[in-house]
Design a protein around this motif. Structure first.
Motif, PDB file in Angstrom:
ATOM      1  N   ILE A  54       3.861   7.536   2.349  1.00 41.12           N
ATOM      2  CA  ILE A  54       5.080   8.287   2.404  1.00 41.12           C
ATOM      3  C   ILE A  54       5.069   8.940   3.355  1.00 41.12           C
ATOM      4  CG2 ILE A  54       6.197  10.473   0.734  1.00 41.12           C
ATOM      5  CD1 ILE A  54       5.590   8.167  -0.909  1.00 41.12           C
ATOM      6  N   GLU A  96       0.975  -1.045  -0.006  1.00 40.78           N
ATOM      7  CA  GLU A  96      -0.060   0.161  -0.038  1.00 40.78           C
ATOM      8  C   GLU A  96       0.892   1.400   0.022  1.00 40.78           C
ATOM      9  OE1 GLU A  96      -3.721  -1.781   2.700  1.00 40.78           O
ATOM     10  OE2 GLU A  96      -2.037  -0.565   3.571  1.00 40.78           O
ATOM     11  N   PRO A  97       0.648   2.137  -0.745  1.00 43.31           N
ATOM     12  CA  PRO A  97       1.263   3.593  -0.590  1.00 43.31           C
ATOM     13  C   PRO A  97       1.353   4.041   0.503  1.00 43.31           C
ATOM     14  CG  PRO A  97      -0.394   3.550  -2.442  1.00 43.31           C
ATOM     15  CD  PRO A  97      -0.666   2.395  -1.589  1.00 43.31           C
ATOM     16  N   THR A 125       8.335   4.205   1.696  1.00 40.11           N
ATOM     17  CA  THR A 125       7.572   4.536   0.428  1.00 40.11           C
ATOM     18  C   THR A 125       6.343   3.625   0.292  1.00 40.11           C
ATOM     19  OG1 THR A 125       8.943   2.414  -0.491  1.00 40.11           O
ATOM     20  CG2 THR A 125       9.757   5.015  -0.470  1.00 40.11           C
ATOM     21  N   GLY A 126       6.048   2.782   1.600  1.00 42.82           N
ATOM     22  CA  GLY A 126       4.890   1.822   1.273  1.00 42.82           C
ATOM     23  C   GLY A 126       4.787   1.112   2.515  1.00 42.82           C
TER      24      GLY A 126
END
Length: 278
Positions: free
Chosen positions: A220, A217-218, A254-255
Motif C-alpha cells: 500500500i 504481494e501486498p 495496491t500490490g
C-alpha cells in the motif's frame, strides 16, 4: 562543401539499396516524422518504430519508398522507446520480406571500431526513394551503438529516428536519437531489438504462465511517474494499455507482482523502473 558531398552521396547510394532492402523500410508520420521497419506476423503487416515518433498514434500512417501510403494504428509498446504499429497494407505494401536477426553482430562491431569501417544509415525520403548517409561506428554496448557522421553537419540526421543502420551490408540496428552536442547518433542494436519484440512475433511454441496468474504481494503506497508510463491490463510489456501517466502524475499502489518488476494499481499494472515510490 563536405556536407554537400555527404548529401549527394546519400541520394546516389540510396538507389543501390532499393532491391536489397525491398520495401522493408518505411516513412512513418505520427506525432513526429520518422522511420520504421515492416515485419509480418501471421499474414498481418506491422512496423517496428521508435515510440516517440508514434506518440499517441493520431493520424498515423506509413509510406514506402515508392510513395505508397497506408494508415496505421498503435498495436503495442515495449519499453526502451520501441513500439509496434499495425499497418493496414491491404495488398499495397510488401510486408513479407523477412527479418534479419543479424547474428555475429558483436564481432562485426568490434571489427568496425578497430578498422574504422564505414556503415550507412538508410531512410525513406518524404518525396520517395531511399537515401543513405555514411557514418563510422564510434562505440557500442550490449544494447546500443553510437555512430558519428563522416561529414561535420550532424543536423542532416534530424528526423531520422527509426532509420536502419547497415554494417557490412546487413542490418545492425535502428536509429533512436541524435545528440547534436556530441555529434553522435544513438542506434538500438538489431539483436537487442530482435530479442525485445520476439514474443510478439513468435506465435509458435510453448507459452509461459499468463502474467495475470503471477502472485501479487501486498503493498500500500503511492508512486509518481518518472517517465511517460502506460498502465497496462496485465504485468507484461505485451499487455494492452489502459491509460497513460505523464511525468509527475501519481497513482495508488495496491500490490507488487512477486518476482517481476511490476506494481499493481486499481486500474492495472505499471513498471517499477518507471515509477518513484512516495
Amino acid at each position: 562543401m563536405r556536407t554537400s558531398v555527404c548529401r549527394l552521396a546519400g541520394v546516389v547510394l540510396g538507389l543501390s539499396f532499393t532491391l536489397a532492402l525491398a520495401s522493408e523500410p518505411v516513412l512513418v508520420q505520427g506525432e513526429e516524422s520518422g522511420q520504421g521497419v515492416l515485419r509480418v506476423r501471421n499474414g498481418e503487416c506491422f512496423a517496428i518504430v521508435p515510440e516517440h515518433v508514434v506518440g499517441y498514434g493520431l493520424n498515423l500512417f506509413v509510406a514506402a519508398a515508392d510513395r505508397t501510403r497506408a494508415s496505421a494504428e498503435v498495436e503495442n509498446t515495449f519499453g526502451d522507446d520501441i513500439a509496434i504499429i499495425r499497418v493496414h497494407a491491404q495488398g499495397r505494401l510488401d510486408c513479407g520480406t523477412g527479418w534479419t536477426a543479424s547474428p555475429g553482430l558483436d564481432a562485426r562491431l568490434r571489427s568496425a571500431v578497430a578498422e574504422g569501417k564505414t556503415a550507412s544509415i538508410i531512410r525513406v525520403r518524404a518525396t520517395g526513394g531511399l537515401e543513405s548517409y555514411p557514418v563510422r561506428v564510434h562505440g557500442y554496448d550490449d544494447r546500443y551503438i553510437e555512430v558519428a557522421p563522416l561529414g561535420s553537419d550532424i543536423t542532416i540526421f534530424q528526423g531520422v529516428s527509426g532509420s536502419r543502420l547497415l554494417l557490412d551490408g546487413l542490418p545492425a540496428g535502428m536509429v533512436m536519437s541524435v545528440d547534436s552536442e556530441l555529434g553522435l547518433v544513438r542506434v538500438y542494436r538489431q539483436d537487442a531489438l530482435t530479442h525485445l519484440v520476439a514474443r510478439f512475433f513468435d506465435t509458435s511454441g510453448p507459452r509461459q504462465m499468463p502474467a495475470i496468474d503471477q502472485p501479487v504481494e501486498p503493498l500500500i503506497a503511492r508512486a509518481m511517474a518518472t517517465a511517460r508510463t502506460p498502465i497496462r491490463e496485465e504485468p507484461s510489456l505485451w499487455s494492452p494499455v489502459v491509460r497513460w501517466l505523464l511525468v509527475g502524475q501519481s497513482v495508488a499502489i495496491t500490490g507488487k507482482v512477486k518476482g517481476l518488476p511490476w506494481l499493481r494499481t486499481e486500474e492495472g499494472y505499471v513498471r517499477v523502473n518507471d515509477m518513484s515510490m512516495r
